[in-house]
Design a protein around this motif. Structure first.
Motif, short mmCIF file in Angstrom:
data_model
loop_
_atom_site.label_atom_id
_atom_site.label_comp_id
_atom_site.label_asym_id
_atom_site.label_seq_id
_atom_site.Cartn_x
_atom_site.Cartn_y
_atom_site.Cartn_z
N UNK A 308 0.82 -1.22 0.00
CA UNK A 308 0.00 0.00 0.00
C UNK A 308 0.85 1.26 0.00
N UNK A 309 1.94 1.27 0.78
CA UNK A 309 2.79 2.45 0.85
C UNK A 309 3.44 2.74 -0.49
N UNK A 310 3.81 1.69 -1.22
CA UNK A 310 4.47 1.86 -2.51
C UNK A 310 3.47 2.14 -3.63
N UNK A 311 2.31 1.58 -3.55
CA UNK A 311 1.34 1.72 -4.64
C UNK A 311 0.98 3.17 -4.89
N UNK A 312 0.77 3.96 -3.84
CA UNK A 312 0.42 5.36 -3.99
C UNK A 312 1.56 6.13 -4.63
N UNK A 313 2.80 5.90 -4.15
CA UNK A 313 3.96 6.57 -4.72
C UNK A 313 4.16 6.17 -6.18
N UNK A 314 3.93 4.91 -6.46
CA UNK A 314 4.12 4.40 -7.82
C UNK A 314 3.12 5.03 -8.78
N UNK A 315 1.88 5.16 -8.34
CA UNK A 315 0.85 5.79 -9.16
C UNK A 315 1.24 7.23 -9.48
N UNK A 316 1.75 7.95 -8.49
CA UNK A 316 2.17 9.33 -8.72
C UNK A 316 3.35 9.36 -9.70
N UNK A 317 4.27 8.43 -9.56
CA UNK A 317 5.45 8.35 -10.44
C UNK A 317 5.01 8.11 -11.88
N UNK A 318 4.09 7.17 -12.08
CA UNK A 318 3.59 6.90 -13.42
C UNK A 318 2.91 8.13 -14.01
N UNK A 319 2.23 8.88 -13.17
CA UNK A 319 1.54 10.08 -13.63
C UNK A 319 2.54 11.12 -14.11
N UNK A 320 3.64 11.29 -13.39
CA UNK A 320 4.67 12.24 -13.81
C UNK A 320 5.32 11.78 -15.13
N UNK A 321 5.54 10.49 -15.26
CA UNK A 321 6.11 9.98 -16.51
C UNK A 321 5.14 10.24 -17.67
N UNK A 322 3.86 9.98 -17.43
CA UNK A 322 2.86 10.19 -18.47
C UNK A 322 2.80 11.66 -18.88
N UNK A 323 2.88 12.57 -17.91
CA UNK A 323 2.84 13.99 -18.24
C UNK A 323 4.06 14.39 -19.06
N UNK A 324 5.22 13.81 -18.71
CA UNK A 324 6.45 14.07 -19.47
C UNK A 324 6.31 13.58 -20.91
N UNK A 325 5.80 12.37 -21.07
CA UNK A 325 5.60 11.81 -22.41
C UNK A 325 4.62 12.67 -23.20
N UNK A 326 3.55 13.10 -22.56
CA UNK A 326 2.56 13.93 -23.26
C UNK A 326 3.18 15.24 -23.72
N UNK A 327 4.01 15.86 -22.87
CA UNK A 327 4.66 17.12 -23.23
C UNK A 327 5.56 16.94 -24.45
N UNK A 328 6.31 15.85 -24.45
CA UNK A 328 7.22 15.58 -25.57
C UNK A 328 6.42 15.34 -26.84
N UNK A 329 5.32 14.60 -26.72
CA UNK A 329 4.51 14.28 -27.90
C UNK A 329 3.82 15.52 -28.46
N UNK A 330 3.57 16.51 -27.65
CA UNK A 330 2.98 17.75 -28.15
C UNK A 330 3.94 18.47 -29.10
N UNK A 331 5.25 18.19 -28.96
CA UNK A 331 6.25 18.81 -29.82
C UNK A 331 6.53 17.94 -31.04
N UNK A 332 6.75 16.63 -30.80
CA UNK A 332 7.20 15.75 -31.87
C UNK A 332 6.10 14.84 -32.43
N UNK A 333 5.04 14.60 -31.68
CA UNK A 333 3.95 13.77 -32.17
C UNK A 333 4.38 12.37 -32.57
#
Length: 405
Positions: A308-333
Motif C-alpha cells: 500500500x505504501x508503494x502503490x500510492x507513490x508508484x501511481x504518482x510516479x507513473x503520472x509524472x512519466x505520463x505527463x512528461x511523455x505527453x509534453x514531448x509528444x505535443x512537440x514531436x507527435x
C-alpha cells in the motif's frame, strides 16, 4: 578512351554490392551473387578475392552436390574488425568489444574510482590537473590492454567511443555539461591522450538511442525516455538521431536536443542537479520510489506485490512519466520508447497505464505506440561503439545495407 575514374568507381560499386549482399545473408555462392546482382562470374570472383584479402569475407561451407563440383559459399566475417565502447562510472570502468553486427564479443569491468574532472571543475585545485591526467592515463592503459586481449590486429580496431553521462559539444571535442560526474570542460584530448586508437565522445542517452536504431530498422520517428537513476532522453526523426542545431549552436556549443530530463515539469518544484527547479529528473527518477537501502528490484517487487505504501507513490510516479511523455509528444507527435534500468521492471500493465494516462492528458486523445526499449545489455556502451561500426559498414557496403546512425 576509357575513363579510369569511372572504371574505378564501377569496381568499387560492384565490390560494395557484393559485400552488402553477403552481409545481408547467411552465406552466398559465386553463382548466387552473379544471378542476384546481375554480374559476370569473373567480376564476382575478382571482387570476392579482394574482399577475402581485406578479411571481410571468408570461405564458408561447401554446398551439397547434384553430381558436379560442390559449390563454395562465402560468409561475412563480422569479427574481422572491432569497435570498443567505454563507460566511466563512479567506481569502475566498463569496456565492450563490438563486432560488425553490433554484437558484444568481449566485456570487462575494472574497479577504478573516477577522478577525471573537467578543467572548469579542477582549475582551482592544486594538483588536480595532474591527478586527472593520471586517471585518464590509467583508463588508456586499461583500454589498450583490453584491445590487445581481443586478438584483433591493431589496424582493425575501428576506434574507442566513450558513452558520457553529460552533454558533448557539437564538434565532439568537449563535455559542455557534466554535472553528474563533475567533468564539465573535460576534452576529447584528455580521454584520448593515452589511447592507441581513434576516439570519440557521445552523450550516453544518444548512444542508447543509436542502439535502438541499429537493432530495430523499423524505427522512423520516436521519442526515447530512459528511466535510469538519472533520467535521459533522445529524439529520433526520419530514422536518424536528432542532434539539434540552429543559429545558437556552433561547433563548440553543447547540443541539448533530447534532454527531456531538464524540461520543466512542475514550475518552481523540486531542486534538480542542474540547479533549476521542477525538472523532469527529480520527479521521474526511479530513485524517488526507493526506501533506504532498497534496490530497484526489491522496490518493484513490493510495488507489484501491492504494498500500500508503494502503490500510492508508484501511481504518482507513473503520472509524472505520463505527463512528461505527453509534453514531448505535443512537440514531436511521435511514438515513444521507454528504456533504462527501471523499464526492465515495468510489466505490460504498467506500460498500458502510462499510455492510458498520456492519452487522457492529450488535447487530441490521439493514438500512438508506447513500447519498452530493446534493453540491450550495456546498451549505451554498445551504442557508442556503433558510432564507429555504422560508418565502416556503410563504407564497405556502399550504404546499401545499414542506415547511418
Amino acid at each position: 578512351m576509357t575513363d579510369p575514374t569511372a572504371t574505378s568507381a564501377l569496381k568499387t560499386h560492384n565490390r560494395q554490392r557484393i559485400a552488402a549482399f553477403i552481409y545481408g545473408h547467411d552465406s552466398a555462392t559465386k553463382q548466387d551473387l552473379a544471378t542476384e546482382l546481375g554480374l559476370s562470374l569473373p567480376t564476382v570472383t575478382q571482387n570476392l578475392r579482394a574482399l577475402e584479402e581485406s578479411g571481410l569475407i571468408v570461405k564458408h561451407e561447401l554446398l551439397g552436390s547434384t553430381g558436379g563440383r560442390r559449390a563454395q559459399s562465402y560468409a561475412f566475417d563480422s569479427g574481422s574488425h572491432m569497435a570498443i565502447g567505454a563507460s566511466l562510472g563512479r567506481d569502475e570502468v566498463t569496456l565492450c568489444a563490438v563486432d560488425l553486427r553490433g554484437h558484444v564479443t568481449s566485456r570487462s569491468s575494472f574497479r577504478l574510482p573516477y577522478v577525471g574532472g573537467g578543467h572548469e571543475d579542477a582549475g582551482d585545485q592544486r594538483g588536480a590537473g595532474n591527478r586527472d591526467a593520471a586517471y585518464y592515463a590509467k583508463v588508456g592503459h586499461l583500454i589498450n590492454a583490453f584491445a590487445t586481449s581481443l586478438g584483433t590486429a591493431s589496424d582493425r580496431i575501428l576506434g574507442v567511443a566513450f558513452a558520457i553521462q553529460g552533454l558533448v559539444s557539437g564538434d565532439g571535442q568537449r563535455i559542455t555539461f557534466g554535472t553528474i560526474m563533475g567533468n564539465t570542460g573535460a576534452t576529447l584530448e584528455d580521454f584520448s591522450r593515452s589511447i592507441d586508437y581513434p576516439t570519440l565522445l557521445i552523450h550516453d542517452s544518444d548512444a542508447s538511442a543509436m542502439a535502438e536504431l541499429w537493432f530495430d530498422d523499423g524505427i522512423v520517428d520516436a521519442s526515447c525516455l530512459y528511466l535510469e537513476r538519472r533520467i535521459g532522453g533522445a529524439v529520433i526523426i526520419d530514422g536518424a538521431l536528432h542532434r539539434g542545431g540552429g543559429s545558437g549552436t556552433g561547433p563548440s556549443e553543447g547540443s541539448n536536443s533530447g534532454t527531456i530530463e531538464h524540461m520543466t515539469l512542475v514550475p518552481d518544484g523540486r531542486l534538480c542537479y542542474c540547479g533549476q527547479r521542477g525538472c523532469v529528473d527529480p520527479y521521474c527518477s526511479p530513485e524517488t520510489l526507493l526506501r533506504e537501502g532498497e534496490s530497484l528490484a526489491q522496490c518493484f517487487a513490493r510495488i507489484h506485490g501491492e504494498d500500500a505504501d508503494h502503490t500510492e507513490d508508484f501511481r504518482e510516479w507513473l503520472t509524472y512519466i505520463a505527463q512528461t511523455v505527453n509534453n514531448v509528444r505535443m512537440v514531436f507527435g511521435s511514438d515513444v520508447i521507454i528504456g533504462g534500468e527501471a523499464s526492465t521492471f515495468l510489466d505490460d500493465e504498467d506500460l498500458a497505464e502510462i499510455r492510458r494516462l498520456v492519452i487522457a492528458r492529450s488535447a487530441f486523445h490521439d493514438d500512438f505506440i508506447l513500447r519498452r526499449s530493446l534493453c540491450v545489455a550495456d546498451q549505451s556502451i554498445v551504442g557508442a561503439a556503433l558510432r564507429f561500426v555504422s560508418p565502416f559498414i556503410d563504407h564497405v557496403c556502399g550504404n546499401q545495407n545499414i542506415r547511418t546512425i
